[in-house]
Design an enzyme around this catalytic site. Structure first.
Site, PDB file in Angstrom:
ATOM      1  CG  ASN A 262      -1.709   1.219   1.447  1.00 42.08           C
ATOM      2  OD1 ASN A 262      -1.776   2.064   0.554  1.00 42.08           O
ATOM      3  ND2 ASN A 262      -2.321   1.348   2.616  1.00 42.08           N
TER       4      ASN A 262
ATOM      5  CE  LYS B 178      -0.213   3.306   4.673  1.00 43.67           C
ATOM      6  NZ  LYS B 178      -0.110   3.417   6.117  1.00 43.67           N
TER       7      LYS B 178
ATOM      8  CG  HIS C 242      -5.792   1.962   5.182  1.00 39.93           C
ATOM      9  ND1 HIS C 242      -5.376   2.922   6.054  1.00 39.93           N
ATOM     10  CD2 HIS C 242      -4.770   1.089   5.064  1.00 39.93           C
ATOM     11  CE1 HIS C 242      -4.123   2.652   6.437  1.00 39.93           C
ATOM     12  NE2 HIS C 242      -3.737   1.539   5.843  1.00 39.93           N
TER      13      HIS C 242
ATOM     14  CD  GLU D   7      -2.894   5.596   6.744  1.00 44.90           C
ATOM     15  OE1 GLU D   7      -2.837   5.630   5.503  1.00 44.90           O
ATOM     16  OE2 GLU D   7      -1.984   5.096   7.449  1.00 44.90           O
TER      17      GLU D   7
ATOM     18  CD  GLU E  46      -3.461  -2.423   7.399  1.00 52.06           C
ATOM     19  OE1 GLU E  46      -2.330  -2.634   6.951  1.00 52.06           O
ATOM     20  OE2 GLU E  46      -4.133  -1.433   7.108  1.00 52.06           O
TER      21      GLU E  46
ATOM     22  N   GLY F 252       2.595   2.404  10.709  1.00 47.32           N
ATOM     23  CA  GLY F 252       3.541   3.492  10.511  1.00 47.32           C
ATOM     24  C   GLY F 252       4.240   3.944  11.780  1.00 47.32           C
TER      25      GLY F 252
ATOM     26  CB  SER G  12       5.344  -1.577  11.908  1.00 48.38           C
ATOM     27  OG  SER G  12       4.920  -0.245  12.142  1.00 48.38           O
TER      28      SER G  12
HETATM   29  P1  PGA Z   1       2.871   0.403   7.616  1.00 50.00           P
HETATM   30  O1  PGA Z   1       1.413   0.595   6.986  1.00 50.00           O
HETATM   31  O2  PGA Z   1       3.412  -0.899   7.045  1.00 50.00           O
HETATM   32  O3  PGA Z   1       3.643   1.586   7.166  1.00 50.00           O
HETATM   33  O4  PGA Z   1       2.700   0.309   9.097  1.00 50.00           O
HETATM   34  C1  PGA Z   1       0.545  -0.493   6.825  1.00 50.00           C
HETATM   35  C2  PGA Z   1      -0.759  -0.027   6.252  1.00 50.00           C
HETATM   36  O5  PGA Z   1      -1.240   1.041   6.646  1.00 50.00           O
HETATM   37  O6  PGA Z   1      -1.369  -0.705   5.395  1.00 50.00           O
END
Ligand code: PGA
Length: 256
Positions: free
Chosen positions: A13, A15, A100, A102, A172, A178, A217
């Site tokens: 992903n 982003k 997601h 976010e 997640e 992140g 992460s």
């Molecule tokens: P990250 O993001 O691997 O940077 O923690 C995962 C995601 O949001 O899908």
């Protein structure tokens, strides 16, 4: 089908990252790295504006293409800024991420809207990757199970359990996204097992085949132990998916 037959999926992903030039270089490196892999599927989810170019770069490779979001609206119409499932299919997407965290937290997407997006993806034969996961506050308050159950059941109720025959779920935990703070393999496995139980309660055959990805992460250094868990069938990777070497290390851990 036995659970050993679930084909691992490693999804990147991206982003809101990268330029045309950087994205092209990333795909070129990934293509070279997965050339011989037959034991796992690699998926990249670039920003919308790079999907058409990415489809071109991916041609002739085994990599799949997906979007980071999708409109819940079908067909065409006056919906400024929205991207329909039909358009995503048109440019070569096979998957669409929905819900997601976010999107849920920064853009106010509700369980209902996420369910509508899930159905919109399936209406055009895109495979939705439904993201679920609790916040730190919810985990510390002992509400992980309740939150994840609510998020999953909002979609099973709306789309029907059969829909999960052609879908992927990604667990997640928001506190791991992140932040560099990964769920331990045991913490992740516990929630993955819960998700599979929720599906099993409605259809055991679908549950046995359902791919449940872990996200938060994931990196080359922790992928192997996460992917070794019995209910973890792949990863949804943010930060580390922008680094071809790290993403390929994760992919190789899944392909083993
Ligand atoms: P990250 O993001 O691997 O940077 O923690 C995962 C995601 O949001 O899908």
């Amino acid at each position: 089908m036995s659970e050993d037959k679930r084909f691992p999926l490693i999804a990147g992903n991206w982003k809101m990252n990268g330029s045309l030039r950087e994205s092209s270089a990333l795909v070129t490196a990934l293509k070279a790295g997965v050339a011989r892999a037959r034991h796992a599927e690699m998926l990249v989810c670039p920003p919308f504006v790079y999907l058409t170019a990415a489809a071109d770069w991916l041609r002739g490779s085994s990599l799949s293409l997906g979007s980071q979001d999708i409109s819940e609206r079908a067909g065409t119409g006056a919906f400024t800024g929205e991207i329909s499932g039909t358009m995503l299919r048109d440019v070569g997407c096979a998957y669409a991420i929905v819900g997601h965290s976010e999107r849920r937290t920064l853009y106010g997407e509700t369980d209902e809207r996420v369910a509508a997006k899930f159905r919109a993806a399936q209406a055009v034969e895109l495979v939705p990757i439904l993201c679920v996961g609790e916040s730190l506050e919810e985990r510390e308050g002992g509400r992980t199970e309740a939150v994840v159950t609510r998020q999953v059941e909002a979609v099973t109720r709306s789309a029907g359990i059969e829909a999960f025959g052609k879908a992927v779920i990604a667990y997640e935990p928001i506190w791991a996204i992140g932040t560099g703070r990964t769920a331990t393999p045991e913490q992740a496995q516990e929630v993955h097992a819960l998700i599979r139980r929720l599906i099993t309660a409605q259809d055991a055959t679908i549950a046995a085949k359902l791919r449940i990805l872990y996200g938060g992460s994931v990196k080359g250094a922790n992928a192997r132990e996460l992917l070794a868990q019995r209910d973890i069938d792949g990863g949804l990777v943010g930060g580390a998916s922008l680094d071809a070497k790290d993403f390929l290390t994760i992919f190789e851990a899944a392909a083993e």
